[in-house]
Design an enzyme around this catalytic site. Structure first.
Site, short mmCIF file in Angstrom:
data_model
loop_
_atom_site.label_atom_id
_atom_site.label_comp_id
_atom_site.label_asym_id
_atom_site.label_seq_id
_atom_site.Cartn_x
_atom_site.Cartn_y
_atom_site.Cartn_z
CG ASP A 184 -1.88 1.16 1.29
OD1 ASP A 184 -1.95 1.93 0.33
OD2 ASP A 184 -2.84 1.16 1.96
CG HIS A 186 -1.93 4.93 3.19
ND1 HIS A 186 -2.27 6.11 3.77
CD2 HIS A 186 -2.77 4.05 3.76
CE1 HIS A 186 -3.16 5.98 4.56
NE2 HIS A 186 -3.52 4.76 4.59
CD GLU A 210 -4.78 -0.46 -1.00
OE1 GLU A 210 -5.25 0.29 -0.18
OE2 GLU A 210 -4.66 -1.56 -0.76
CD GLU A 236 -7.88 3.44 0.81
OE1 GLU A 236 -7.75 4.20 2.00
OE2 GLU A 236 -6.86 2.69 0.49
CG ASP A 258 -14.72 1.52 2.30
OD1 ASP A 258 -15.76 1.24 2.78
OD2 ASP A 258 -13.86 1.82 3.09
CG HIS A 285 -10.55 0.70 1.80
ND1 HIS A 285 -11.18 1.56 2.65
CD2 HIS A 285 -9.23 0.82 2.10
CE1 HIS A 285 -10.30 2.07 3.20
NE2 HIS A 285 -9.16 1.63 3.26
#
Length: 382
Positions: A184, A186, A210, A236, A258, A285
């Protein structure tokens, strides 16, 4: 007619917002409208949107979704989408209980009997990564996800880049060839950093990379797709089919909506169908609570292009409550050999402990995202 009589919200530890919808004939549906760090704001949005639902037929789910998302001149965004998500999940839960069937049966029936799950692992140092992953493997998981880094400089140093590689190498060493690690980014990486580090990770065969860039820079994600053979994922912080379309066209391999943010079950099913057109897999997510997880699984059991499911059972930042603490029976969400078996109970397939939820709401929470700073004092992406 099954009429909506009451809508309630519950702000519960560690950082979740639950939605309870009750009908005039006593059916109760649960949803999760968590928006991490902004759940109090979402709570107000749910209360406002409930004005459009009280006295209406609970089973007109698609019509409600249309009205909830479009009956205001100003639309979209994480607050409104999260509020709609929680209400939508609760309405599907009611529908399943009304018809005596799990939600996936109402979505066309199961296409699989179990869903593979993964857990998040922290650890900023290789030894910490090894220990965290070993614990997840011992708990029965066959896949994990880890952060690629902490705070990252806009143009990373050699030491920063090497630290990313060392952590992923340590993960691969523990996992071996038959388990998976997702990495990830992020949104902490600039495109330049992502393009530099992605090829260095290819020998370790990540399951996917990700969120390599922040969502507002989604127009750049195709540059990374073309720079690496590793599958790229994102989603996400995307809230609709319209927001997913450009990244699907850019060549991502995995879409990660998500269900507590992207319009609930109704919209994520449509995102999944759109992704299927681009040969893209779904991996929603979900570092959230039991209701969001159950909603994800219900979609997964009825969705052909469903890859794997995130879950946060045992995650380090669930302080004050655990995912399963709000469930009457923890068995449906337990995993065996890295999978959750198909949920068979009506609605979302889990029974929420309402007494525990009401008690937790009295304590509440005020979770906020951390704030990172660069050495010069400038804001850094968390």
């Amino acid at each position: 007619m099954t009429t909506i009589a009451r809508v309630e919200t519950f702000l519960v530890a560690p950082r979740w917002l639950f939605v309870r919808v009750e009908t005039d004939d006593g059916i109760v549906g649960w949803g999760e409208a968590t928006c991490e760090g902004r759940s109090e704001t979402v709570r107000t949005a749910v209360e406002q949107l409930s004005e459009l639902l009280i006295g209406r037929d609970a089973l007109r789910i698609e019509d409600h979704w249309q009205v909830l998302t479009k009956a205001s001149f100003y639309r979209g965004g994480p607050i409104l989408a999260s509020a709609v998500s929680g209400l939508d999940q609760a309405l599907w839960d009611i529908a399943g209980k009304r018809y005596g069937a799990p939600v996936h049966q109402l979505l066309g029936g199961p296409v699989r009997d179990r869903i593979r799950v993964y857990g998040w692992v922290g650890g900023d140092e290789p030894d910490e990564v090894r220990d965290q992953i070993a614990g997840r493997v011992e708990a029965g998981l066959t896949a994990v996800k880890m952060n690629a880094s902490g705070r990252m400089s806009p143009l990373a140093s050699v030491a920063e880049l090497d630290a990313v590689v060392r952590r992923v190498a340590a993960a691969r060493e523990v996992l071996g060839e038959h388990r998976d690690v997702a990495v990830d980014f992020h949104g902490r990486f600039t495109l330049a950093n992502a393009r530099r580090v992605a090829p260095l990770l290819e020998p370790y065969r990540p399951l996917f990379l990700e969120e390599p860039v922040v969502p507002e820079n989604s127009h750049l994600i195709g540059e990374l797709v073309r720079a690496t053979t590793t599958p790229v994922s994102t989603g996400e912080r995307l809230y609709s089919r319209q927001e997913f379309l450009p990244v699907l066209q850019a060549g991502i391999a995995v879409a990660q909506p998500d269900l507590a943010h992207a319009g609930g079950i109704t919209e994520v099913r449509k995102i999944a169908a759109l992704a299927e057109v681009y040969d893209v897999q779904l991996a929603p997510h979900c570092p959230l609570g039991p209701i969001a997880l159950a909603a994800c699984l219900q979609v997964g059991f009825a969705t052909p292009n469903y890859l794997i499911q995130e879950q946060s059972i045992g995650i380090h930042y669930n302080l004050g409550a655990e995912v399963l603490d709000y469930c009457v029976d923890q068995q449906p969400l337990s995993f065996v050999d890295g999978y959750v078996q198909r949920l068979t109970a009506p609605g979302l397939g889990i029974e929420i402990d309402e007494q525990a939820v009401r008690a937790a709401d009295k304590r509440g929470h005020a979770w906020r995202s951390p704030t990172f700073r660069h050495p010069d004092g400038a804001y850094a992406e968390w």
